[in-house]
Design an enzyme around this catalytic site. Structure first.
Site, PDB file in Angstrom:
ATOM      1  N   LYS A  68       0.815  -1.128  -0.166  1.00 38.56           N
ATOM      2  CA  LYS A  68       0.000  -0.144  -0.032  1.00 38.56           C
ATOM      3  C   LYS A  68       0.851   1.287   0.143  1.00 38.56           C
ATOM      4  O   LYS A  68       0.144   2.455  -0.516  1.00 38.56           O
ATOM      5  CB  LYS A  68      -0.834   0.022   1.254  1.00 38.56           C
ATOM      6  CG  LYS A  68      -2.035  -1.092   1.069  1.00 38.56           C
ATOM      7  CD  LYS A  68      -2.845  -1.166   2.206  1.00 38.56           C
ATOM      8  CE  LYS A  68      -3.822  -2.367   2.128  1.00 38.56           C
ATOM      9  NZ  LYS A  68      -4.766  -2.461   3.299  1.00 38.56           N
ATOM     10  N   ASN A  89      -4.880   1.811  -1.246  1.00 35.76           N
ATOM     11  CA  ASN A  89      -5.450   0.721  -1.584  1.00 35.76           C
ATOM     12  C   ASN A  89      -6.191   0.392  -2.700  1.00 35.76           C
ATOM     13  O   ASN A  89      -6.618  -0.795  -3.224  1.00 35.76           O
ATOM     14  CB  ASN A  89      -6.242   0.190  -0.389  1.00 35.76           C
ATOM     15  CG  ASN A  89      -7.538   0.797  -0.367  1.00 35.76           C
ATOM     16  OD1 ASN A  89      -7.873   1.695  -0.483  1.00 35.76           O
ATOM     17  ND2 ASN A  89      -8.733  -0.433  -0.075  1.00 35.76           N
ATOM     18  N   ASP A 104      -9.728   2.189   2.600  1.00 35.11           N
ATOM     19  CA  ASP A 104      -9.703   1.355   3.910  1.00 35.11           C
ATOM     20  C   ASP A 104     -10.145   2.068   5.156  1.00 35.11           C
ATOM     21  O   ASP A 104     -10.833   1.454   6.010  1.00 35.11           O
ATOM     22  CB  ASP A 104      -8.151   0.781   4.243  1.00 35.11           C
ATOM     23  CG  ASP A 104      -7.614   0.158   3.421  1.00 35.11           C
ATOM     24  OD1 ASP A 104      -8.420  -1.056   2.973  1.00 35.11           O
ATOM     25  OD2 ASP A 104      -6.321  -0.275   3.156  1.00 35.11           O
ATOM     26  N   GLY A 127       0.388   0.506   6.390  1.00 36.51           N
ATOM     27  CA  GLY A 127      -0.657   1.437   5.728  1.00 36.51           C
ATOM     28  C   GLY A 127      -1.953   1.242   6.069  1.00 36.51           C
ATOM     29  O   GLY A 127      -2.667   2.235   6.288  1.00 36.51           O
ATOM     30  N   SER A 128      -2.485   0.296   6.480  1.00 37.72           N
ATOM     31  CA  SER A 128      -3.830   0.021   7.068  1.00 37.72           C
ATOM     32  C   SER A 128      -3.863   0.414   8.365  1.00 37.72           C
ATOM     33  O   SER A 128      -4.743   1.216   8.643  1.00 37.72           O
ATOM     34  CB  SER A 128      -4.121  -1.660   7.035  1.00 37.72           C
ATOM     35  OG  SER A 128      -4.061  -2.162   5.780  1.00 37.72           O
ATOM     36  N   LEU A 208      -7.976  -7.324  11.163  1.00 39.54           N
ATOM     37  CA  LEU A 208      -8.203  -6.836   9.714  1.00 39.54           C
ATOM     38  C   LEU A 208      -7.913  -8.059   8.565  1.00 39.54           C
ATOM     39  O   LEU A 208      -8.413  -7.769   7.494  1.00 39.54           O
ATOM     40  CB  LEU A 208      -7.028  -5.663   9.188  1.00 39.54           C
ATOM     41  CG  LEU A 208      -7.120  -4.301  10.308  1.00 39.54           C
ATOM     42  CD1 LEU A 208      -6.431  -3.219   9.391  1.00 39.54           C
ATOM     43  CD2 LEU A 208      -8.701  -3.929  10.248  1.00 39.54           C
ATOM     44  N   TYR A 210      -8.405 -12.042   7.466  1.00 30.87           N
ATOM     45  CA  TYR A 210      -9.415 -13.242   7.554  1.00 30.87           C
ATOM     46  C   TYR A 210      -9.103 -14.493   7.041  1.00 30.87           C
ATOM     47  O   TYR A 210      -8.071 -14.663   6.245  1.00 30.87           O
ATOM     48  CB  TYR A 210     -10.681 -12.536   6.654  1.00 30.87           C
ATOM     49  CG  TYR A 210     -10.489 -12.368   5.286  1.00 30.87           C
ATOM     50  CD1 TYR A 210     -10.445 -13.083   4.421  1.00 30.87           C
ATOM     51  CD2 TYR A 210     -10.091 -10.884   4.898  1.00 30.87           C
ATOM     52  CE1 TYR A 210     -10.325 -12.846   2.944  1.00 30.87           C
ATOM     53  CE2 TYR A 210      -9.914 -10.722   3.564  1.00 30.87           C
ATOM     54  CZ  TYR A 210     -10.008 -11.609   2.669  1.00 30.87           C
ATOM     55  OH  TYR A 210      -9.802 -11.410   1.338  1.00 30.87           O
TER      56      TYR A 210
END
Length: 266
Positions: A68, A89, A104, A127-128, A208, A210
């Site tokens: 990102k 993103n 995001d 980045g997130s 964040l 999964y």
């Protein structure tokens, strides 16, 4: 109607549900497009990244970990909140220019806005984490950002930062967010006992990442009776926001796209 060529890039990428949810929404809305995934090498340079997009004749792409910040450095211009976050993103290719967005931040906030939380701990400093830190701060949250090493913490100017080893397990956080990629390696972001102590004083654990099953982060929270949420909801909201950009659709269609993307995961 021109067929849009879209994809998601990351490393790892095989676990990504983005092709599934985007392809389903394209079909349900009667649009013309393809959406696939592509693994990039971890040492991809800015020049290689731009060349890949142009040579692949892409109309747009989503970017996931760990690219990102690379994407931010590569775009022709960053729009909106992405300029403050320093991470991208979503890229739309327009007249051979790469226009960058960050969905995001808003995508995450859509997932937690129904709660009356005010204190958050973010684990990780990529980045997130930057996106989530900014949106939470704008919504009046008290935010702590913690990371294993100091390097990236310098990017967080207006929140409290600390190393994992300095975390105070007695401090109360409404929301504990795993913004590291640890769950993709099937491990916890920090040592189990420290995380257990932090969870015991919290209300929601949000990973964040999964997987098909519970991530280690969510599983530990669940064991302790703490409400947990993985990254699928955020995936849907940030994906739907990106989808509107890809197809130049009105914001009013957001909830319809979200509904279709949810259906895709049933």
């Amino acid at each position: 109607m021109n067929t849009k060529k879209l994809l998601v890039v990351g490393n790892p990428i095989s676990h990504s549900l983005s092709p599934l949810i985007h392809t389903y929404a394209i079909k349900k809305l009667g649009l013309s497009g393809t959406y696939t995934s592509q693994k990039l090498e971890l040492d991809t340079s800015k020049e290689e990244f731009v060349s890949f997009i142009i040579k692949s004749s892409l109309d747009g792409l989503n970017i996931t970990v760990p690219f990102k910040e690379l994407a931010f450095s590569a775009v022709s211009q960053a729009q909106g909140i992405a300029k403050d976050i320093g991470a991208i993103n979503t890229i739309v290719v327009k007249d051979s220019k790469l226009i960058g967005y960050n969905t995001d931040a808003l995508g995450f906030y859509e997932c937690i806005k129904k709660y009356s939380f005010k204190k958050a701990l973010i684990l990780g400093a990529g980045g997130s984490a930057r996106a989530i830190s900014l949106i939470l701060r704008l919504q009046g949250f008290e935010v702590d950002v913690s990371n294993r090493s100091e390097g990236k913490l310098k990017d967080f100017k207006e929140v409290n930062t600390l190393l994992f080893k300095d975390l105070d397990s007695k401090k109360n956080y409404d929301l504990v967010i795993n913004a590291t990629s640890a769950s993709l390696q099937d491990i916890l972001p920090l040592d189990k006992e420290t995380l257990k102590a932090i969870f015991k004083n919290s209300q929601l654990a949000f990973d964040l990442m999964y997987k098909d099953t519970k991530t280690p982060f969510c599983a530990l929270a669940s064991e302790l009776g703490i409400k947990e949420k993985d990254g699928k909801d955020m995936l849907i909201y940030q994906g739907a926001l990106a989808f509107l950009k890809f197809f130049d659709l009105e914001d009013a269609l957001l909830e319809k796209v979200v509904t279709y993307m949810r259906e895709a995961l049933l």
